[in-house]
Design a protein around this motif. Structure first.
Motif, PDB file in Angstrom:
ATOM      1  N   LEU A  15      28.004  33.420  31.336  1.00  0.00           N
ATOM      2  CA  LEU A  15      28.446  34.279  32.151  1.00  0.00           C
ATOM      3  C   LEU A  15      28.391  35.651  31.114  1.00  0.00           C
ATOM      4  O   LEU A  15      27.923  36.606  31.661  1.00  0.00           O
ATOM      5  CB  LEU A  15      30.042  34.267  32.833  1.00  0.00           C
ATOM      6  N   THR A 131      25.190  33.206  47.171  1.00  0.00           N
ATOM      7  CA  THR A 131      26.514  32.999  48.247  1.00  0.00           C
ATOM      8  C   THR A 131      27.445  32.158  46.913  1.00  0.00           C
ATOM      9  O   THR A 131      28.530  32.625  46.754  1.00  0.00           O
ATOM     10  CB  THR A 131      26.357  32.427  49.285  1.00  0.00           C
ATOM     11  N   LEU A 133      27.188  32.067  43.567  1.00  0.00           N
ATOM     12  CA  LEU A 133      27.405  32.831  42.613  1.00  0.00           C
ATOM     13  C   LEU A 133      28.677  33.931  42.863  1.00  0.00           C
ATOM     14  O   LEU A 133      29.622  33.991  42.056  1.00  0.00           O
ATOM     15  CB  LEU A 133      26.225  33.637  41.888  1.00  0.00           C
ATOM     16  N   ARG A 134      28.505  34.461  43.751  1.00  0.00           N
ATOM     17  CA  ARG A 134      29.195  35.578  44.304  1.00  0.00           C
ATOM     18  C   ARG A 134      30.638  34.790  44.648  1.00  0.00           C
ATOM     19  O   ARG A 134      31.830  35.270  44.397  1.00  0.00           O
ATOM     20  CB  ARG A 134      29.054  35.973  45.707  1.00  0.00           C
ATOM     21  N   LEU A 136      31.983  32.129  43.436  1.00  0.00           N
ATOM     22  CA  LEU A 136      32.685  31.593  41.997  1.00  0.00           C
ATOM     23  C   LEU A 136      33.101  32.515  41.327  1.00  0.00           C
ATOM     24  O   LEU A 136      34.246  32.491  40.886  1.00  0.00           O
ATOM     25  CB  LEU A 136      31.588  30.890  41.390  1.00  0.00           C
ATOM     26  N   CYS A 137      32.526  33.878  41.268  1.00  0.00           N
ATOM     27  CA  CYS A 137      33.050  35.040  40.455  1.00  0.00           C
ATOM     28  C   CYS A 137      33.983  35.369  41.360  1.00  0.00           C
ATOM     29  O   CYS A 137      35.065  35.987  40.506  1.00  0.00           O
ATOM     30  CB  CYS A 137      31.763  35.894  40.386  1.00  0.00           C
ATOM     31  N   ARG A 138      34.267  35.643  42.699  1.00  0.00           N
ATOM     32  CA  ARG A 138      35.349  36.066  43.107  1.00  0.00           C
ATOM     33  C   ARG A 138      36.596  35.515  42.948  1.00  0.00           C
ATOM     34  O   ARG A 138      37.586  35.737  42.655  1.00  0.00           O
ATOM     35  CB  ARG A 138      35.022  36.034  44.777  1.00  0.00           C
ATOM     36  N   LYS A 139      36.548  33.839  43.017  1.00  0.00           N
ATOM     37  CA  LYS A 139      37.424  33.024  42.764  1.00  0.00           C
ATOM     38  C   LYS A 139      38.104  33.369  41.189  1.00  0.00           C
ATOM     39  O   LYS A 139      39.212  33.224  40.881  1.00  0.00           O
ATOM     40  CB  LYS A 139      37.026  31.526  42.594  1.00  0.00           C
ATOM     41  N   LEU A 140      36.962  33.437  40.357  1.00  0.00           N
ATOM     42  CA  LEU A 140      37.484  33.593  39.028  1.00  0.00           C
ATOM     43  C   LEU A 140      38.300  34.864  38.885  1.00  0.00           C
ATOM     44  O   LEU A 140      39.564  34.946  38.251  1.00  0.00           O
ATOM     45  CB  LEU A 140      36.473  33.730  37.840  1.00  0.00           C
ATOM     46  N   ALA A 141      37.846  35.825  39.519  1.00  0.00           N
ATOM     47  CA  ALA A 141      38.469  37.228  39.611  1.00  0.00           C
ATOM     48  C   ALA A 141      39.974  37.294  40.101  1.00  0.00           C
ATOM     49  O   ALA A 141      40.810  37.720  39.575  1.00  0.00           O
ATOM     50  CB  ALA A 141      37.447  38.330  40.102  1.00  0.00           C
ATOM     51  N   HIS A 143      41.542  34.693  40.605  1.00  0.00           N
ATOM     52  CA  HIS A 143      42.707  33.869  39.635  1.00  0.00           C
ATOM     53  C   HIS A 143      42.977  34.777  38.489  1.00  0.00           C
ATOM     54  O   HIS A 143      44.328  34.448  38.133  1.00  0.00           O
ATOM     55  CB  HIS A 143      41.941  32.602  39.142  1.00  0.00           C
TER      56      HIS A 143
ATOM     57  N   ALA B  11      26.934  39.764  45.124  1.00  0.00           N
ATOM     58  CA  ALA B  11      27.001  38.903  44.002  1.00  0.00           C
ATOM     59  C   ALA B  11      27.416  39.430  42.634  1.00  0.00           C
ATOM     60  O   ALA B  11      28.141  39.128  41.962  1.00  0.00           O
ATOM     61  CB  ALA B  11      26.213  37.836  43.979  1.00  0.00           C
ATOM     62  N   THR B 124      41.095  27.464  36.815  1.00  0.00           N
ATOM     63  CA  THR B 124      40.346  28.177  38.070  1.00  0.00           C
ATOM     64  C   THR B 124      39.400  26.930  38.452  1.00  0.00           C
ATOM     65  O   THR B 124      39.238  27.060  40.010  1.00  0.00           O
ATOM     66  CB  THR B 124      39.693  29.352  37.415  1.00  0.00           C
ATOM     67  N   LEU B 136      24.149  28.876  37.163  1.00  0.00           N
ATOM     68  CA  LEU B 136      23.955  29.983  37.646  1.00  0.00           C
ATOM     69  C   LEU B 136      23.394  31.167  36.715  1.00  0.00           C
ATOM     70  O   LEU B 136      22.615  31.917  36.706  1.00  0.00           O
ATOM     71  CB  LEU B 136      24.522  30.576  38.982  1.00  0.00           C
ATOM     72  N   CYS B 137      24.492  31.261  35.815  1.00  0.00           N
ATOM     73  CA  CYS B 137      24.735  32.406  34.826  1.00  0.00           C
ATOM     74  C   CYS B 137      23.601  32.124  33.923  1.00  0.00           C
ATOM     75  O   CYS B 137      22.606  33.133  33.624  1.00  0.00           O
ATOM     76  CB  CYS B 137      25.775  32.551  34.236  1.00  0.00           C
TER      77      CYS B 137
END
Lengths: 150, 150
Positions: A15, A131, A133-134, A136-141, A143, B11, B124, B136-137
């Motif tokens: 990331l 979708t 990636l979006r 997963l990143c939202r989930k991380l943010a 959290h 994303a 997470t 993905l990254c």
DNA sequence: TCGAGATAGATGCATTTGCATATACCTTAG
DNA sequence: CTAAGGTATATGCAAATGCATCTATCTCGA
């Protein structure tokens, strides 16, 4: 098959690398003559807020120290892009919002920037990947946002 | 159902937000007394290189301007963590590598840092999600790396 | 072999950043 | 109502950053 902690660190490193590469590419786009990328971050964040927000709240969404953000807002106010008014309900705080000029500037810079982002992302990913990636990143943010309250 | 450009921007925005939140969390971990996060980035990058690398090569992997990186290396050399020697094959260039002390410092800082990363990511995500995010990254990073050559 | 142009890295300088701390205002126990 | 403690933002100051440019070295065609 890597262990779980290893996998976690690999994912984070990936990331970070993706972030760095994209930042470089986007920084190279010819749209940052009026406002810098960091300033745009502030303008964009304010543009998403339906009403004025506090400096502290802005600071939660922008990766800058509180003093650095305070001074960046100084400059943006000076340049007529941001309005800063004392909060009537809490005399310590200030309420920040875009001026008309600031909103126009955000759009002027944002349009070509968004095109650049879209170009980079859509040439790399199909819809399903975008979708994924979006989400997963939202989930991380989310959290992390939840964690920092504790 | 959002359009493709919209999805692409969502994303990217999500990635940026996740990055910012994680950076904040990691910055708050109590492991940055000896070396800062950015310095660690340099030490870590060097630690992954089997042999000395050029400043320019390092610069490709670290999100800093060339002059800023040059001076950061100055400081790390000054502190005995990095070795900088003129490239025998090309008198313009320098070759950078970790000193023994530098390698030790990277490990000392890296161990607890990696634990923090693992804690955040594994609470997470499950394994499948970690793998998906990593891949993905990596894809995005590689796509960008390929693009910048052109 | 030489000189023009390219490349790697370093340096001058103004700006920005972060840390520590100050200031102003709010909240609440007594 | 007041003083102690907390919270929101601003400021002093040293350090780090980026941009423009400089120096040193390399490359290559004439």
């Amino acid at each position: 098959m890597p262990g779980r902690p290893r996998l976690a660190n690999d994912a984070w490193e990936a990331l970070l690398t993706a972030h760095a590469q994209m930042m470089r590419r986007l920084a190279a786009e010819d749209v940052w003559c009026e406002v810098s990328m960091r300033e745009y971050d502030v303008l964009y964040t304010l543009s998403k807020c339906p009403e004025p927000i506090r400096l502290g709240e802005l600071n939660r969404r922008v990766l800058l120290s509180q003093p650095a953000l305070s001074r960046m807002v100084d400059r943006l106010v000076e340049r007529g892009l941001v309005r800063r008014e004392r909060d009537a309900g809490d005399g310590r705080g200030v309420l920040l919002s875009l001026t008309t000029t600031g909103r126009a500037q955000q759009r002027t810079t944002g349009r070509p920037h968004a095109l650049g982002v879209a170009r980079a992302m859509t040439t790399t990913f199909d819809d399903q990947e975008l979708t994924a990636l979006r989400d997963l990143c939202r989930k991380l943010a989310e959290h992390e946002a939840a964690a920092e309250v504790a």
